[in-house]
Design a protein around this motif. Structure first.
Motif, PDB file in Angstrom:
ATOM      1  N   PHE A   1       7.520  16.960   8.038  1.00  0.00           N
ATOM      2  CA  PHE A   1       6.352  16.338   7.339  1.00  0.00           C
ATOM      3  C   PHE A   1       6.664  14.758   7.028  1.00  0.00           C
ATOM      4  N   GLY A   2       7.926  14.581   6.442  1.00  0.00           N
ATOM      5  CA  GLY A   2       8.420  13.472   6.015  1.00  0.00           C
ATOM      6  C   GLY A   2       8.317  12.406   7.557  1.00  0.00           C
ATOM      7  N   ILE A   3       8.927  12.941   8.394  1.00  0.00           N
ATOM      8  CA  ILE A   3       8.988  12.102   9.740  1.00  0.00           C
ATOM      9  C   ILE A   3       7.658  11.822  10.109  1.00  0.00           C
ATOM     10  N   GLY A   4       6.730  12.703  10.117  1.00  0.00           N
ATOM     11  CA  GLY A   4       5.282  12.179  10.495  1.00  0.00           C
ATOM     12  C   GLY A   4       4.740  11.157   9.655  1.00  0.00           C
ATOM     13  N   GLY A   5       4.988  10.912   8.673  1.00  0.00           N
ATOM     14  CA  GLY A   5       4.510   9.736   7.826  1.00  0.00           C
ATOM     15  C   GLY A   5       5.257   8.444   8.280  1.00  0.00           C
ATOM     16  N   ASP A   6       6.200   8.528   9.028  1.00  0.00           N
ATOM     17  CA  ASP A   6       6.947   7.280   9.323  1.00  0.00           C
ATOM     18  C   ASP A   6       6.006   6.795  10.565  1.00  0.00           C
ATOM     19  N   TYR A   7       5.671   7.585  11.421  1.00  0.00           N
ATOM     20  CA  TYR A   7       4.915   7.078  12.547  1.00  0.00           C
ATOM     21  C   TYR A   7       3.987   6.104  12.354  1.00  0.00           C
ATOM     22  N   PRO A   8       2.964   6.699  11.598  1.00  0.00           N
ATOM     23  CA  PRO A   8       1.553   5.679  11.415  1.00  0.00           C
ATOM     24  C   PRO A   8       2.017   4.397  10.709  1.00  0.00           C
ATOM     25  N   LEU A   9       2.907   4.573   9.465  1.00  0.00           N
ATOM     26  CA  LEU A   9       3.126   3.461   8.547  1.00  0.00           C
ATOM     27  C   LEU A   9       4.026   2.422   9.279  1.00  0.00           C
ATOM     28  N   SER A  10       5.116   3.020  10.052  1.00  0.00           N
ATOM     29  CA  SER A  10       5.978   1.855  10.691  1.00  0.00           C
ATOM     30  C   SER A  10       5.285   1.187  11.584  1.00  0.00           C
ATOM     31  N   ALA A  11       4.462   1.737  12.283  1.00  0.00           N
ATOM     32  CA  ALA A  11       3.857   1.015  13.399  1.00  0.00           C
ATOM     33  C   ALA A  11       2.673   0.229  13.020  1.00  0.00           C
ATOM     34  N   THR A  12       1.906   0.549  11.874  1.00  0.00           N
ATOM     35  CA  THR A  12       1.020  -0.339  11.060  1.00  0.00           C
ATOM     36  C   THR A  12       1.454  -1.452  10.433  1.00  0.00           C
ATOM     37  N   ILE A  13       2.649  -1.195   9.622  1.00  0.00           N
ATOM     38  CA  ILE A  13       3.116  -2.374   9.208  1.00  0.00           C
ATOM     39  C   ILE A  13       3.831  -3.283   9.983  1.00  0.00           C
ATOM     40  N   MET A  14       4.249  -2.859  11.116  1.00  0.00           N
ATOM     41  CA  MET A  14       5.044  -4.087  11.829  1.00  0.00           C
ATOM     42  C   MET A  14       3.921  -4.782  12.753  1.00  0.00           C
ATOM     43  N   SER A  15       2.695  -4.050  13.203  1.00  0.00           N
ATOM     44  CA  SER A  15       1.717  -4.567  13.603  1.00  0.00           C
ATOM     45  C   SER A  15       0.891  -5.780  12.955  1.00  0.00           C
ATOM     46  N   GLU A  16       0.999  -5.315  11.698  1.00  0.00           N
ATOM     47  CA  GLU A  16       0.232  -6.253  10.508  1.00  0.00           C
ATOM     48  C   GLU A  16       1.381  -7.522  10.186  1.00  0.00           C
ATOM     49  N   TYR A  17       2.397  -7.346  10.433  1.00  0.00           N
ATOM     50  CA  TYR A  17       3.661  -8.589  10.193  1.00  0.00           C
ATOM     51  C   TYR A  17       3.665  -9.613  11.363  1.00  0.00           C
ATOM     52  N   ALA A  18       3.445  -8.941  12.367  1.00  0.00           N
ATOM     53  CA  ALA A  18       3.852  -9.606  13.533  1.00  0.00           C
ATOM     54  C   ALA A  18       2.957 -10.666  13.844  1.00  0.00           C
ATOM     55  N   ASN A  19       3.403 -11.686  14.743  1.00  0.00           N
ATOM     56  CA  ASN A  19       2.415 -12.683  15.316  1.00  0.00           C
ATOM     57  C   ASN A  19       1.787 -12.031  16.662  1.00  0.00           C
ATOM     58  N   LYS A  20       0.624 -12.591  17.256  1.00  0.00           N
ATOM     59  CA  LYS A  20       0.171 -12.021  18.375  1.00  0.00           C
ATOM     60  C   LYS A  20       0.876 -12.308  19.538  1.00  0.00           C
ATOM     61  N   LYS A  21       1.761 -13.277  19.709  1.00  0.00           N
ATOM     62  CA  LYS A  21       2.453 -13.521  20.907  1.00  0.00           C
ATOM     63  C   LYS A  21       3.282 -12.692  21.086  1.00  0.00           C
ATOM     64  N   THR A  22       4.151 -12.124  20.165  1.00  0.00           N
ATOM     65  CA  THR A  22       5.217 -11.081  20.392  1.00  0.00           C
ATOM     66  C   THR A  22       4.990  -9.939  19.776  1.00  0.00           C
ATOM     67  N   ARG A  23       3.858  -9.372  19.228  1.00  0.00           N
ATOM     68  CA  ARG A  23       3.775  -8.334  18.549  1.00  0.00           C
ATOM     69  C   ARG A  23       4.041  -7.063  19.220  1.00  0.00           C
ATOM     70  N   GLY A  24       3.854  -6.889  20.449  1.00  0.00           N
ATOM     71  CA  GLY A  24       4.191  -5.792  21.280  1.00  0.00           C
ATOM     72  C   GLY A  24       5.658  -5.497  21.493  1.00  0.00           C
TER      73      GLY A  24
ATOM     74  N   ILE B   1      14.223  -2.455   9.066  1.00  0.00           N
ATOM     75  CA  ILE B   1      13.817  -1.593   8.079  1.00  0.00           C
ATOM     76  C   ILE B   1      12.837  -0.572   8.509  1.00  0.00           C
ATOM     77  N   ALA B   2      11.920  -0.855   9.174  1.00  0.00           N
ATOM     78  CA  ALA B   2      11.237   0.157   9.791  1.00  0.00           C
ATOM     79  C   ALA B   2      11.761   1.051  10.963  1.00  0.00           C
ATOM     80  N   GLY B   3      12.667   0.467  11.936  1.00  0.00           N
ATOM     81  CA  GLY B   3      13.262   0.855  12.898  1.00  0.00           C
ATOM     82  C   GLY B   3      14.391   2.009  12.473  1.00  0.00           C
ATOM     83  N   MET B   4      15.021   1.763  11.253  1.00  0.00           N
ATOM     84  CA  MET B   4      16.004   2.733  10.752  1.00  0.00           C
ATOM     85  C   MET B   4      15.353   4.023  10.311  1.00  0.00           C
ATOM     86  N   GLY B   5      13.942   4.097   9.954  1.00  0.00           N
ATOM     87  CA  GLY B   5      13.333   5.433   9.900  1.00  0.00           C
ATOM     88  C   GLY B   5      13.186   6.004  11.109  1.00  0.00           C
ATOM     89  N   PHE B   6      12.916   5.195  12.133  1.00  0.00           N
ATOM     90  CA  PHE B   6      12.614   5.762  13.841  1.00  0.00           C
ATOM     91  C   PHE B   6      14.016   6.523  14.259  1.00  0.00           C
TER      92      PHE B   6
END
Length: 539
Positions: free
Chosen positions: A138-161, A26-31
């Motif tokens: 402008f729309g593309i710009g919003g995708d950067y911080p939101l996609s990265a933040t959402i994925m980091s906050e969903y992920a477990n610490k072992k495979t977050r990267g 979902i986040a990756g299709m934005g990228f």
């Protein structure tokens, strides 16, 4: 308190499951869409010049004037920079989910509008194209911080990267798709509307139907974004935002129980303690001494490395066609018709993406949680520097026909190590090391610094790469420093990126709360309040 919350511990320790991969898609299709929209323009700028700036009796086909070319290539980056700052801030104020769909709809509307750019004169068509590409950015710009933040906050610490890097790796497929769409569209039109080469019949070499080609290529970017919108709206707010920023532990537990295969208690007894921590020592803002003390060096590291990387990365990506022409990999423009030129440029850029760009991204996904972010970023900048100087210093050697394959291999390796290196890690790390309430904002600032570098690369390299002999420069351009010296400059830029990498901490295998020192802040907060008021704060 944060390290005692079950909902956060459950996220850190959760096994990799289906929802993680769903979130990546979902986040990756934005990228995917971001990369497609940003890079597809480089495949049609030559065509735009032929269509709208043809001059009778000219030796060479028409080309965009310098100011128009700079605007068409760079205006989306200006919009992206503004969008990263605005939506990064908004993502921390309103929540990630509320803003996430907004960015996607802007991208859909403006992709279509870019292809429908209108006007009676070349200037008006280019002006409307630039207007819509600014808002697309402008729309593309919003995708950067939101996609990265959402994925980091969903992920477990072992495979977050790996999860965050996988989202970013979709950019490689977007670049690849841009080239493939351009190949298919140009090949179809070339077969349907054959035309002579420019040197044989200048006016007839650009068929009227060529005007549809660039419009179709630009408009295709709306499709993947539109297909993703529904699923973005179905995603719940991240538990870390709901718990640590919105202070609603019950909602955070309910949201994560629905989508993750874990049972999480609401912990109602901790709601009061969370609320009482508002206004404490751990609630400092961005423009405070506390932030400067804790994260000032980190923010310098993430902004400077991303800025330096994007100078090199975007100048190379946007102007591959010029480098390929300089070494003779793409024939001179006079020997091709307009659609054949689009086809050959797209084919060359697709080959580079397929052989180096895409594999580089996925090497990062595979190794980022094994060898760490710092090592990958340092290694990437190092090899980018080495290969850039290896191309630049004996540049005349590489321009000979017998050595062109060697040049393309070396050039591809710089892209491989950009993506198995700082292009991925500069996206990952800012989403991990800052506090939850400032995470999206700080990622947006870091990404905006990168786009400032992209603007420098896009505008600067356009002029710098012109030949030193004014007679050999493209029409309307002043003499530059040449491709060789431009590559040397980019090598120096990569070297500086390697040095600034030492400002960035290693975030591998640690929880987000430990990295952002939110747990430490809470302990300090409790000690300070006990010392000053004699009242014990629940921790």
């Amino acid at each position: 308190m944060a390290n005692d919350l079950q909902v956060l511990n459950a996220l850190d320790l959760a096994k990799t499951q289906l929802y993680h991969f769903t979130a990546i898609v979902i986040a990756g299709m934005g990228f995917f869409t971001d990369a497609y929209d940003l890079f597809c323009i480089s495949m049609v700028t030559k065509l735009l010049g032929r269509i709208y700036y043809h001059h009778d009796n000219a030796v060479k086909p028409g080309s965009l004037p310098p100011n128009v070319s700079a605007a068409v290539n760079g205006v989306a980056f200006c919009g992206t920079l503004a969008g990263q700052l605005f939506f990064g801030w908004l993502g921390d104020k309103l929540g990630r989910k509320k803003v996430y769909g907004m960015t996607l709809m802007i991208m859909v509307i403006c992709s279509i509008a870019s292809g429908l750019s209108f006007g009676h004169t070349p200037k008006s068509v280019m002006a409307t194209l630039c207007f819509f590409r600014f808002w697309l950015g402008f729309g593309i710009g919003g995708d950067y911080p939101l996609s990265a933040t959402i994925m980091s906050e969903y992920a477990n610490k072992k495979t977050r990267g790996a999860f965050i890097a996988a989202v970013f790796a979709m950019q490689g497929f977007g670049i690849l798709a841009g080239g493939m769409v351009a190949i298919i569209v140009s090949a179809a039109f070339k077969g349907a509307f054959p035309a002579p080469a420019y040197q044989d019949a200048p006016l007839a070499s650009t068929v009227p139907q060529a005007d549809f080609v660039w419009r179709i290529i630009l408009m295709f970017g709306a499709l993947p974004a539109a297909l993703t919108y529904y699923w973005r709206m179905k995603m719940p707010e991240t538990a870390r935002y709901t718990a640590l920023v919105a202070k609603n532990l019950k909602q955070a537990a309910n949201d994560m129980t629905k989508v993750m295969q874990v049972e999480i208690e609401a912990e109602p007894e901790k709601i009061e303690s969370v609320s009482e921590e508002r206004g404490g020592a751990n609630e400092f803002g961005l423009f405070t001494k506390q932030f400067l003390h804790r994260h000032g060096l980190h923010l310098l590291g993430t902004t400077s490395t991303w800025f330096l990387l994007d100078i090199a990365f975007y100048s190379q990506n946007l102007f591959q066609k010029d480098i390929f022409s300089a070494i003779g990999w793409i024939p001179s423009a006079q020997t091709m018709n307009a659609l054949d030129e689009v086809y050959r440029i797209a084919r060359a850029q697709t080959l580079i993406a397929l052989c180096s760009t895409v594999p580089g991204y996925w090497f990062t996904v595979a190794f980022i949680d094994r060898i760490g972010r710092f090592a990958i970023q340092l290694m990437g900048f190092f090899f980018m520097t080495v290969f850039m100087f290896a191309l630049a210093i004996p540049y005349n050697h590489w321009t000979h026909k017998d050595h062109r394959i060697g040049f393309v291999v070396m050039y591809s390796l710089t892209f491989f190590f950009a993506n198995f290196g700082p292009n991925a890690t500069t996206f990952v790390v800012p989403a991990e090391i800052f506090p939850a309430r400032l995470r999206s904002t700080c990622h947006g600032i870091s990404a905006a610094a990168g786009k400032a570098g992209a603007i420098v690369g896009a505008f600067g390299f356009l002029y710098a790469a012109q030949p030193t002999d004014p007679k050999k420069a493209e029409a309307g351009y002043p003499a530059g420093i040449g491709v060789k010296n431009s590559l040397i400059v980019l090598g120096v830029v990569n070297l500086l990126g390697m040095l600034f990498t030492f400002c960035v901490p290693e975030s591998n295998g640690k929880s987000l709360e430990d990295l952002s020192r939110e747990n430490e802040g809470e302990e300090e907060n409790g000690a300070e309040m006990r010392a000053t008021s004699g009242r014990t704060v629940p921790v």
